[in-house]
Every structure is written in C-alpha cells, then in structure tokens.
Scaffold this motif. Structure first.
Motif, PDB file in Angstrom:
ATOM      1  N   LYS A 337       0.799  -1.224   0.000  1.00 20.73           N
ATOM      2  CA  LYS A 337       0.000   0.000   0.000  1.00 20.73           C
ATOM      3  C   LYS A 337       0.837   1.283   0.000  1.00 20.73           C
ATOM      4  CE  LYS A 337      -4.230  -1.931   1.933  1.00 20.73           C
ATOM      5  NZ  LYS A 337      -5.231  -1.892   3.041  1.00 20.73           N
ATOM      6  N   PRO A 338       1.966   1.354   0.727  1.00 21.65           N
ATOM      7  CA  PRO A 338       2.774   2.588   0.651  1.00 21.65           C
ATOM      8  C   PRO A 338       3.292   2.903  -0.754  1.00 21.65           C
ATOM      9  CG  PRO A 338       3.394   1.294   2.567  1.00 21.65           C
ATOM     10  CD  PRO A 338       2.486   0.433   1.756  1.00 21.65           C
ATOM     11  N   LEU A 339       3.404   1.867  -1.592  1.00 16.48           N
ATOM     12  CA  LEU A 339       3.923   2.101  -2.945  1.00 16.48           C
ATOM     13  C   LEU A 339       2.946   2.900  -3.799  1.00 16.48           C
ATOM     14  CD1 LEU A 339       5.518  -1.400  -3.704  1.00 16.48           C
ATOM     15  CD2 LEU A 339       6.649   0.684  -2.928  1.00 16.48           C
ATOM     16  N   THR A 340       1.678   2.894  -3.427  1.00 14.11           N
ATOM     17  CA  THR A 340       0.707   3.662  -4.206  1.00 14.11           C
ATOM     18  C   THR A 340       0.955   5.166  -4.084  1.00 14.11           C
ATOM     19  OG1 THR A 340      -0.869   3.704  -2.372  1.00 14.11           O
ATOM     20  CG2 THR A 340      -1.011   1.856  -3.923  1.00 14.11           C
ATOM     21  N   TYR A 341       1.583   5.578  -2.985  1.00 17.27           N
ATOM     22  CA  TYR A 341       1.824   7.002  -2.777  1.00 17.27           C
ATOM     23  C   TYR A 341       3.059   7.512  -3.531  1.00 17.27           C
ATOM     24  CZ  TYR A 341      -1.658   6.594   0.909  1.00 17.27           C
ATOM     25  OH  TYR A 341      -2.833   6.370   1.604  1.00 17.27           O
ATOM     26  N   VAL A 342       3.879   6.596  -4.029  1.00 16.05           N
ATOM     27  CA  VAL A 342       5.042   7.009  -4.822  1.00 16.05           C
ATOM     28  C   VAL A 342       4.853   6.684  -6.295  1.00 16.05           C
ATOM     29  CG1 VAL A 342       6.637   6.786  -2.901  1.00 16.05           C
ATOM     30  CG2 VAL A 342       6.223   4.813  -4.364  1.00 16.05           C
ATOM     31  N   SER A 343       3.680   6.189  -6.646  1.00 13.34           N
ATOM     32  CA  SER A 343       3.382   5.889  -8.035  1.00 13.34           C
ATOM     33  C   SER A 343       2.879   7.150  -8.733  1.00 13.34           C
ATOM     34  CB  SER A 343       2.333   4.781  -8.135  1.00 13.34           C
ATOM     35  OG  SER A 343       1.895   4.626  -9.474  1.00 13.34           O
ATOM     36  N   TYR A 344       3.651   7.631  -9.713  1.00 12.58           N
ATOM     37  CA  TYR A 344       3.207   8.833 -10.434  1.00 12.58           C
ATOM     38  C   TYR A 344       1.979   8.548 -11.287  1.00 12.58           C
ATOM     39  CZ  TYR A 344       6.410   6.524 -13.723  1.00 12.58           C
ATOM     40  OH  TYR A 344       7.071   5.595 -14.493  1.00 12.58           O
ATOM     41  N   PHE A 345       1.761   7.282 -11.650  1.00 11.71           N
ATOM     42  CA  PHE A 345       0.554   6.940 -12.404  1.00 11.71           C
ATOM     43  C   PHE A 345      -0.690   7.126 -11.543  1.00 11.71           C
ATOM     44  CE2 PHE A 345       2.760   5.140 -16.006  1.00 11.71           C
ATOM     45  CZ  PHE A 345       1.816   5.230 -17.013  1.00 11.71           C
ATOM     46  N   ARG A 346      -0.552   6.941 -10.235  1.00 10.56           N
ATOM     47  CA  ARG A 346      -1.708   7.154  -9.357  1.00 10.56           C
ATOM     48  C   ARG A 346      -2.157   8.606  -9.426  1.00 10.56           C
ATOM     49  NH1 ARG A 346      -2.564   6.233  -2.822  1.00 10.56           N
ATOM     50  NH2 ARG A 346      -4.412   7.554  -2.706  1.00 10.56           N
ATOM     51  N   TYR A 347      -1.209   9.527  -9.345  1.00 10.43           N
ATOM     52  CA  TYR A 347      -1.560  10.946  -9.358  1.00 10.43           C
ATOM     53  C   TYR A 347      -2.108  11.370 -10.721  1.00 10.43           C
ATOM     54  CZ  TYR A 347       1.148  10.832  -5.046  1.00 10.43           C
ATOM     55  OH  TYR A 347       1.609  10.528  -3.790  1.00 10.43           O
ATOM     56  N   GLN A 387     -13.250  12.717  -3.096  1.00 13.12           N
ATOM     57  CA  GLN A 387     -13.701  13.853  -3.886  1.00 13.12           C
ATOM     58  C   GLN A 387     -12.783  15.060  -3.673  1.00 13.12           C
ATOM     59  OE1 GLN A 387     -16.088  14.087  -6.101  1.00 13.12           O
ATOM     60  NE2 GLN A 387     -17.327  12.252  -5.794  1.00 13.12           N
ATOM     61  N   ASP A 388     -12.669  15.865  -4.707  1.00 15.25           N
ATOM     62  CA  ASP A 388     -11.968  17.152  -4.645  1.00 15.25           C
ATOM     63  C   ASP A 388     -10.499  16.994  -4.207  1.00 15.25           C
ATOM     64  OD1 ASP A 388     -14.372  18.337  -5.335  1.00 15.25           O
ATOM     65  OD2 ASP A 388     -14.973  18.582  -3.243  1.00 15.25           O
ATOM     66  N   ARG A 389      -9.815  16.060  -4.821  1.00 15.00           N
ATOM     67  CA  ARG A 389      -8.380  15.872  -4.555  1.00 15.00           C
ATOM     68  C   ARG A 389      -7.552  16.213  -5.792  1.00 15.00           C
ATOM     69  NH1 ARG A 389      -6.251  12.354  -0.632  1.00 15.00           N
ATOM     70  NH2 ARG A 389      -4.950  11.381  -2.233  1.00 15.00           N
ATOM     71  N   TYR A 390      -8.117  17.008  -6.670  1.00 16.26           N
ATOM     72  CA  TYR A 390      -7.420  17.309  -7.930  1.00 16.26           C
ATOM     73  C   TYR A 390      -6.088  18.005  -7.670  1.00 16.26           C
ATOM     74  CZ  TYR A 390      -6.337  19.457 -12.427  1.00 16.26           C
ATOM     75  OH  TYR A 390      -5.699  19.863 -13.582  1.00 16.26           O
ATOM     76  N   TRP A 391      -6.078  19.030  -6.857  1.00 15.23           N
ATOM     77  CA  TRP A 391      -4.850  19.796  -6.631  1.00 15.23           C
ATOM     78  C   TRP A 391      -3.843  18.990  -5.816  1.00 15.23           C
ATOM     79  CZ3 TRP A 391      -4.325  23.373  -9.942  1.00 15.23           C
ATOM     80  CH2 TRP A 391      -5.439  24.067 -10.414  1.00 15.23           C
ATOM     81  N   TYR A 392      -4.327  18.049  -5.053  1.00 12.44           N
ATOM     82  CA  TYR A 392      -3.417  17.116  -4.376  1.00 12.44           C
ATOM     83  C   TYR A 392      -2.642  16.300  -5.417  1.00 12.44           C
ATOM     84  CZ  TYR A 392      -2.036  12.955  -1.705  1.00 12.44           C
ATOM     85  OH  TYR A 392      -1.333  11.916  -1.148  1.00 12.44           O
ATOM     86  N   ASP A 393      -3.321  15.886  -6.477  1.00  6.19           N
ATOM     87  CA  ASP A 393      -2.664  15.134  -7.548  1.00  6.19           C
ATOM     88  C   ASP A 393      -1.699  16.015  -8.332  1.00  6.19           C
ATOM     89  OD1 ASP A 393      -4.155  12.812  -6.918  1.00  6.19           O
ATOM     90  OD2 ASP A 393      -5.870  13.648  -8.005  1.00  6.19           O
ATOM     91  N   VAL A 394      -2.064  17.262  -8.548  1.00  6.83           N
ATOM     92  CA  VAL A 394      -1.162  18.192  -9.230  1.00  6.83           C
ATOM     93  C   VAL A 394       0.129  18.362  -8.428  1.00  6.83           C
ATOM     94  CG1 VAL A 394      -0.861  20.601  -9.935  1.00  6.83           C
ATOM     95  CG2 VAL A 394      -2.995  19.405 -10.455  1.00  6.83           C
ATOM     96  N   SER A 398       3.930  17.364  -9.487  1.00  8.00           N
ATOM     97  CA  SER A 398       4.951  18.422  -9.434  1.00  8.00           C
ATOM     98  C   SER A 398       6.152  17.992  -8.600  1.00  8.00           C
ATOM     99  CB  SER A 398       4.342  19.708  -8.866  1.00  8.00           C
ATOM    100  OG  SER A 398       3.256  20.153  -9.660  1.00  8.00           O
ATOM    101  N   VAL A 399       5.892  17.293  -7.516  1.00  5.81           N
ATOM    102  CA  VAL A 399       7.002  16.793  -6.685  1.00  5.81           C
ATOM    103  C   VAL A 399       7.836  15.789  -7.464  1.00  5.81           C
ATOM    104  CG1 VAL A 399       7.570  15.428  -4.639  1.00  5.81           C
ATOM    105  CG2 VAL A 399       5.836  17.221  -4.501  1.00  5.81           C
ATOM    106  N   TRP A 400       7.178  14.921  -8.197  1.00  2.00           N
ATOM    107  CA  TRP A 400       7.901  13.959  -9.019  1.00  2.00           C
ATOM    108  C   TRP A 400       8.763  14.670 -10.059  1.00  2.00           C
ATOM    109  CZ3 TRP A 400       9.644   9.259  -9.908  1.00  2.00           C
ATOM    110  CH2 TRP A 400       9.173   8.201  -9.147  1.00  2.00           C
ATOM    111  N   ILE A 401       8.222  15.695 -10.692  1.00  3.43           N
ATOM    112  CA  ILE A 401       8.974  16.445 -11.699  1.00  3.43           C
ATOM    113  C   ILE A 401      10.184  17.123 -11.075  1.00  3.43           C
ATOM    114  CG2 ILE A 401       8.857  18.414 -13.276  1.00  3.43           C
ATOM    115  CD1 ILE A 401       5.917  17.675 -13.777  1.00  3.43           C
ATOM    116  N   ALA A 402       9.994  17.711  -9.895  1.00  2.00           N
ATOM    117  CA  ALA A 402      11.112  18.374  -9.208  1.00  2.00           C
ATOM    118  C   ALA A 402      12.207  17.372  -8.852  1.00  2.00           C
ATOM    119  CB  ALA A 402      10.599  19.084  -7.956  1.00  2.00           C
ATOM    120  N   VAL A 403      11.811  16.196  -8.371  1.00  2.00           N
ATOM    121  CA  VAL A 403      12.799  15.166  -8.019  1.00  2.00           C
ATOM    122  C   VAL A 403      13.576  14.711  -9.247  1.00  2.00           C
ATOM    123  CG1 VAL A 403      13.057  12.802  -7.180  1.00  2.00           C
ATOM    124  CG2 VAL A 403      11.540  14.388  -5.990  1.00  2.00           C
ATOM    125  N   LEU A 404      12.881  14.543 -10.368  1.00  2.00           N
ATOM    126  CA  LEU A 404      13.557  14.114 -11.599  1.00  2.00           C
ATOM    127  C   LEU A 404      14.511  15.191 -12.117  1.00  2.00           C
ATOM    128  CD1 LEU A 404      10.619  12.328 -13.454  1.00  2.00           C
ATOM    129  CD2 LEU A 404      12.622  11.272 -12.405  1.00  2.00           C
TER     130      LEU A 404
END
Length: 420
Positions: A337-347, A387-394, A398-404
C-alpha cells in the motif's frame, strides 16, 4: 576555428564548397585557420592570408596579394599564368638552388612575426588591465546567459533536424490520438453505462503519453553525452548551462505533442465539454508529459544506449500496477500500500478521473434500464478516490517532476566526474 586538411580525399568541386563555407564563417567575424596541400588557383583565391612552412620554419606570412611581390624581391619570379601555390611549393622543395634567397625570406618572415607578437602582447595586456578583476579571472570567456542561449539554439536546431524526434514524434501523437479517439468514440459522453470503458481510456491515455515522450528522449539523449562530456572538459560551458538549455529546448516539442493528442482524444471520446474541465484535463496531461520526458532524460544520462530502452518500460510497469486501475487500493497487501503514494501513475490517473467525474459533476444519463454508475460519486467510490483531490494530484506530479530535475542534474555531475 582550426581545420587540419579539410579537403583531403575530396574532389575539386567539394573542396571548393568546403573552403567557400569556411570563408563565409570568417566573414561572420570568426578567425578561421586551415592547413591545405597544393590548392588549385581557384581554391587559393578564397584565402585572405597564407602561412608557408618549410622544415618547421616560416617562409612567408602575410596577405595573399603580397605573396608574389615578396618572393620577387627575394629573386624568385613567378611565370605568367602560373599557379601561385605551385610556384611557392616548388621554391620550398628546391630551395638548395638558392639558399641565400630562401634564408632571406625566412628572416623577413621571422621579423614580421616578432613584430606582430610584440604588438599583440601589448594590446592584450592593455585590454586585460581595462577589464574588472572578476571578468579577467572568469573561467569562461563569455557570460553564462550567452552560453545558455547558444546551447538552446543548437539543441533546437538539432531537434528540428532529427526526423525521429520531431516529425515521427508529432505524427505519432496525431495518429495515436485519432486511433484511440476512434476506438473509444463517445465513451465519455453523459452515459453511465460507458463509465468503465471511459476509465480504461483514461489509463490508456496516460500510458501513451509516458511511452511517447520518455522512449523518444531515451533513444537520443545518450548519444549527446559524449559530446557534452568532451565540450565541458574543454571548458566550453558549465553543467548548469547545458542542463537548463536541454530543459528549455525540449519542452515546446513535448507541449505541442501532448496538447494535440489531448485535444483530439478529449473531443473524439466525448469528454465533458466544459472549459474548466478541459483545462484541468490538459494540465494533468502536460505535467505527465513533462514527467515522462524528464524520466527519459534521467534514464538516458545514467544508462548507456543499449540498456536505457529496456530500463524505462521495465520501471514504468510497477508504477502502472499501483495506479489504482488494475487493482484497488484496499485489495493490496499492507506491504504494497505505501507504494501507491510514490506511483506517479496514481496521481495522473486520479487527476484525470477528478477532472472527468469529480468537482461536483452532475448526475449522468443512462442508455440502459439501470446504470449503477449514474451518480458520479459512485464512480469515485468504485475507484476508491476521495472527492476534490485534484490539486493534491497536481502537487504529487509536481514533486515527481522536481525530483527528476534534481536527479538529472546530479547524474550529469556524476557523468563529468566519472569521465575525468
């Protein structure tokens, strides 16, 4: 710019074209020096100044127009209609017949060269004294901003000339957009019976963006590493100038491809025709394309060309697996389950679902007798998304992009250090 025998192995026409282009470079303000052996009279006319070397010593140095007159003063007369290059080479090769005249030419050339060196040394010292100490001690001859602009221009030109990176990439986005839009035609319209098919379309949407942008870059970026290392070691520019030039030069092509693909598929599949949702959908697609491009650059900078095309698809599969589409979150083992939070496909997947079915979308229609997913809240509940987690996904993308971005810069630094 120095060229060592650029006409070797070329015919007369090709040799003339090469020297003509070098002359054009000189006319643009560059200092161009080249070594040629027995140039034709037509080729010799393209040179401004000549430097004749005999046994490592200068026999003549000066303007081409003064060549014959200088040799005439030393006692060597050039026959009419005779190639000046052949005339000089003949004297240099048969100099034992009149060594005094040849030595006179060499002594005259030495005097002229010494005078030039004294004047140049004085001029350089005067210019150095006028410069601020920070400029005089600078590691690079031009400013960082100028280096950045030159690298952006060069990268853009190389990108436009690369058929694989431009035409095929843009054409692929258009063709696959039409293909996916035709297969999933109108699955996103206001019909609760087509929700599952539309959700499948969303994940397919993201998968194409990743492979189209990451794989294209990963096939070309490793080829530039040898050039980058060589130029950096030659003190042409710092890592930061090259790094930012790659980001700026490659971004417009990615943006154009993803935007065309998104608009084609969005309207062919019949997604909500609301300006706000179109923009939110587009933002997720652009962020995902940006992430995919950076992912390909990092893989291309870390791994060699024969390994990176395998690493990218293999590493994308786990991210897709934990996106929440193939297996729901509550069905995963606790260790996964913790891996879902680092999956960029989830966001990305959650962001597209929020833009399509979230944000207080009204109840869907139904073309059948009963539609379980007629309420959009049921769709989000089926996907186990709040519901209403759109900006959380953004923010997640963005964090993934910054890390890359950080990883790419570090990988370039490591590549330089490893090649020292």
């Amino acid at each position: 710019m120095f060229f060592d025998e650029p006409t070797s192995g070329l015919d007369s026409v090709a040799s003339y074209q090469v020297i003509s282009y070098m002359r054009d470079l000189a006319r643009q303000g560059r200092c161009v020096a080249t070594v040629v052996h027995q140039p034709s009279s037509e080729l010799l006319e393209l040179f401004d100044d000549v430097y004749v070397v005999v046994d490592g010593r200068c026999m003549y140095q000066g303007s081409l127009d003064d060549l014959i007159s200088t040799f005439a003063e030393a006692g060597f007369s050039c026959p009419p209609y005779y190639n000046r290059a052949d005339f000089v080479l003949k004297i240099a090769s048969e100099r034992t017949d009149d060594m005094d005249s040849v030595e006179k030419l060499i002594a005259r050339a030495d005097t002229a060269i010494n005078g030039y060196l004294e004047n140049d040394t004085t001029s350089i010292q005067e210019c150095t004294n006028l410069l601020p100490s920070s400029k005089a001690s600078s590691q690079y001859p031009i400013a960082w901003w100028r280096q950045f602009l030159v690298l952006v221009r060069r990268t853009t030109l190389c990108t436009m000339r690369n058929i694989t990176l431009t035409r095929f990439r843009l054409l692929g986005h258009l063709l696959f957009g039409l293909t996916i839009g035709s297969v999933f035609y109108n699955v996103g319209d206001d019909d609760g019976a087509k929700v599952l098919s539309n959700v499948s379309c969303l994940i397919l949407f993201l998968m194409f963006i990743v492979f189209a942008n990451a794989m294209t870059v990963v096939l070309t970026f490793p080829l530039e590493m040898a050039v980058f290392v060589r130029e950096h070691k030659s003190n042409y520019y710092p890592v930061s100038a090259y790094y930012f030039s790659k980001l700026v030069a490659d971004f417009p092509l990615m943006l154009a491809g993803v935007s065309c693909f998104q608009l084609i598929v969005y309207y062919l599949t019949g997604q909500p025709n609301e300006t706000e949702r179109v923009v939110l959908f587009w933002v997720i697609c652009v962020l995902f394309g940006w992430l995919a491009q950076m992912y390909g650059m990092v893989a291309g900078s870390v791994f060699p060309l024969d390994v990176s095309p395998f690493v990218v698809p293999a590493s994308v599969i786990p991210a897709v697996m934990f996106s929440g589409f193939f297996i729901r979150y509550n069905e995963l083992l606790a260790v996964f389950k913790p891996l879902t939070y680092v999956s960029y496909f989830r966001y990305g997947f959650e962001g597209l679902a929020q833009a399509t079915y979230g944000l207080n979308r009204t109840q869907l229609g139904c073309s059948e007798m009963f539609c379980y997913y007629r309420k959009t809240s049921k769709v989000m509940e089926m996907l186990q998304m709040e519901q209403d987690r759109y900006w959380y996904d953004v923010v997640g993308l963005s964090v993934w992009i910054a890390v890359l971005h950080i990883l790419l810069y570090v990988s370039l630094k490591v590549r330089i250090r490893r090649n020292r």
